[in-house]
Design a protein around this motif. Sequence first.
Motif, short mmCIF file in Angstrom:
data_model
loop_
_atom_site.label_atom_id
_atom_site.label_comp_id
_atom_site.label_asym_id
_atom_site.label_seq_id
_atom_site.Cartn_x
_atom_site.Cartn_y
_atom_site.Cartn_z
N LYS A 153 -3.46 -6.23 7.28
CA LYS A 153 -2.19 -5.96 6.59
C LYS A 153 -1.70 -7.21 5.85
O LYS A 153 -1.24 -7.14 4.71
N ARG A 193 5.94 -6.07 2.17
CA ARG A 193 4.99 -5.50 3.13
C ARG A 193 5.03 -6.19 4.48
O ARG A 193 4.35 -5.76 5.41
N GLU A 220 2.06 1.03 7.89
CA GLU A 220 1.33 0.13 6.98
C GLU A 220 1.98 -1.25 6.85
O GLU A 220 1.37 -2.17 6.29
#
Lengths: 279, 279
Positions: free
Chosen positions: A16, A51, A101
Motif C-alpha cells: 500500500k 492513501r 485499500e
Amino acid sequence: MIIGDMQRKCGFGLKKVMDAIEAHGGTTLLATGITGDDARLALAAVQAGARLLEPNHPAVALARGHKGVKSMHNAEAIRHEIPFEEMCKVVAGVRAVVGPEIYITVGAPGTFTETMPMPFTDEHAYALASAGADGVHCHKSTYADLKDMVDLCHKYGMLVDAYVAHPSDRHLFGIPAETPAQVAETAKKMQDLGADLIGLMTGMSYEGVAAGEIAKPVRERLEAMLKVVTVPTLAEGGINAVNFKAFRGTGVNILVVGTAFDDIARKAVADTVGVFLQR
Amino acid sequence: MIIGDMQRKCGFGLKKVMDAIEAHGGTTLLATGITGDDARLALAAVQAGARLLEPNHPAVALARGHKGVKSMHNAEAIRHEIPFEEMCKVVAGVRAVVGPEIYITVGAPGTFTETMPMPFTDEHAYALASAGADGVHCHKSTYADLKDMVDLCHKYGMLVDAYVAHPSDRHLFGIPAETPAQVAETAKKMQDLGADLIGLMTGMSYEGVAAGEIAKPVRERLEAMLKVVTVPTLAEGGINAVNFKAFRGTGVNILVVGTAFDDIARKAVADTVGVFLQR
C-alpha cells in the motif's frame, strides 16, 4: 503458527505504501491531525487522493477536548491519558469508512516517548491490528524501545514508521541525533533494527523557514538520512501547504501533515462563522 | 429541594441565548455538525464569534465512522446506537474547551424521534446536565413526548429547543404540521407545553431553493410560526452560507447550521490534499 500470516500481512501493508509513493510521483502524503481521527475528514482526504492516514493520541486528546486542552503542545503532555481502547475505536471507525485499500498507521499510548509508564504489550499490538491498523507510528527515542516495538508489531503484521529527532526538540519524537553524520548513523541503525519506514523530524515550524524553503540544517540532516536509508522515508514536523514544495525533489517519499490540516479546517469554519454573523 | 436551583440554571441558559441574539443583531447562529462535536472546530467556531453549539448523535455517528456510515441520511438510521455516555463525554469535552459562557444544547439517543425504544429518563437528563449541557435539542414528533421531555429537562435545569416539521419530511424532526395555519397552531401548543425555543424545519436542501431565496411555502410556514411564538425562534435544515441571507429580516432569531460546516471543512481538507499531491 501465525508467523507466515503476519509476514504476509506486513507485505500487504508495505505494498500500500509503495503503491501510494509511486502513484504520487515519488512523494506522497501521510494525512494526520483531524484528517487522521475524524471519520468525516478522513474520508474527505481519501476521496481527494490521500492513501496514508495516521490517527494519533495527542490529536484525539484535542478532538475530545480532553481536560480542556486547546493546543497540540499541551496535548502532548496528557496524550497518554487517552484510553488505549479509544484509539482502537478511532482506527476501526476510520477503517470502516475509508475501506481496506488505505494504509493506516496509528499513534497510541505507549507508541510515543511517553512521560508515564505506558505499557505496549502483545495485547495492545493485537488490539490495534484487529482494529484495522496496518502500522504503528512509533516515536520511541531509544534503540532498545524501538527494537521492542518492531518485534511486537511485526508479530501482529504491522509495520513500524520510526523517526530521527534532534536533541533540542521541544517534544522528543524519535531517536536524537545532532550532526548529519549522527543522523546517518542513527537512521542506519534503525533500519538494521527492522524499522520499516524511517522519518526525520524536520521541526519546520520552529526553524522559522521562509515559504518554500528548507532551513539549511534540516536539509543537511534530511540528505544524510536519505543517503543511507533504503526503506521508504518520511519527513514530519511543521510541514504545510506552502513549505512542502521544498521537499519535492529531495527524494523523501512521504510528507507527514497534521497541524496544517487542523489549521485549514479551523480557518474554513471560522471564516464561515464570520459570514453567518456578518462580521 | 433542587427546583429553585434548576429554575435559576434555566434562567442562566436563557440569558446566554438572549445575549447571543442581541449581540448578533437579532439573528444568531447555532453551530452544529463538526463544529458541535469536534472540540478543535467547536473552539474555532467560538473564537470566530459563535455562542451557541449543538453536539448531536447522528453527527457523532459520522465523526466516529460508526458502522462505516458516510452520509448524514444514513447516520440518522443508526444514530441511536451511539452510546448515551459517548454523548455526555462529547458535551463535557466541548464544554471544557469553550468555557462556561457558551450555550450548549445536545441531541442524544432518546431526544430525537428514534426508531427504536430509546429511554430518556431522570438519569439521562441528569447526566447531560452534569456533563455541561444548557439545553436539549428535541426532535420529538408528538405533544406527549415533547411534554415529557420538557418536564424532565426543566427538572434538571435544561431548556428545550423543539421543532415544527412537515409531514412529508424524509426524517421526522418535529411535530408535523402541513398548512401555515397548522404550523401556527402547532407552534403555539408547543410553547404552551413549555418548549423554551421553537424552531421550524425548513428543509432548504430539498426544496431546491435558489441562492439567497426561501421557497414560498417555507417562508409562509416561517411567518406563521413567528407570528404566534414569543420565545426565541430557530430555523433548521439545509441552511448554508449562501441561502442564509434570506432569513435575515424575517425575524427568526437563530439559524441552525451543521452540514454546511461539515461540507466547508471537507472541501478545505480536500483542496489541501490536492495541493500536496499537486493535482
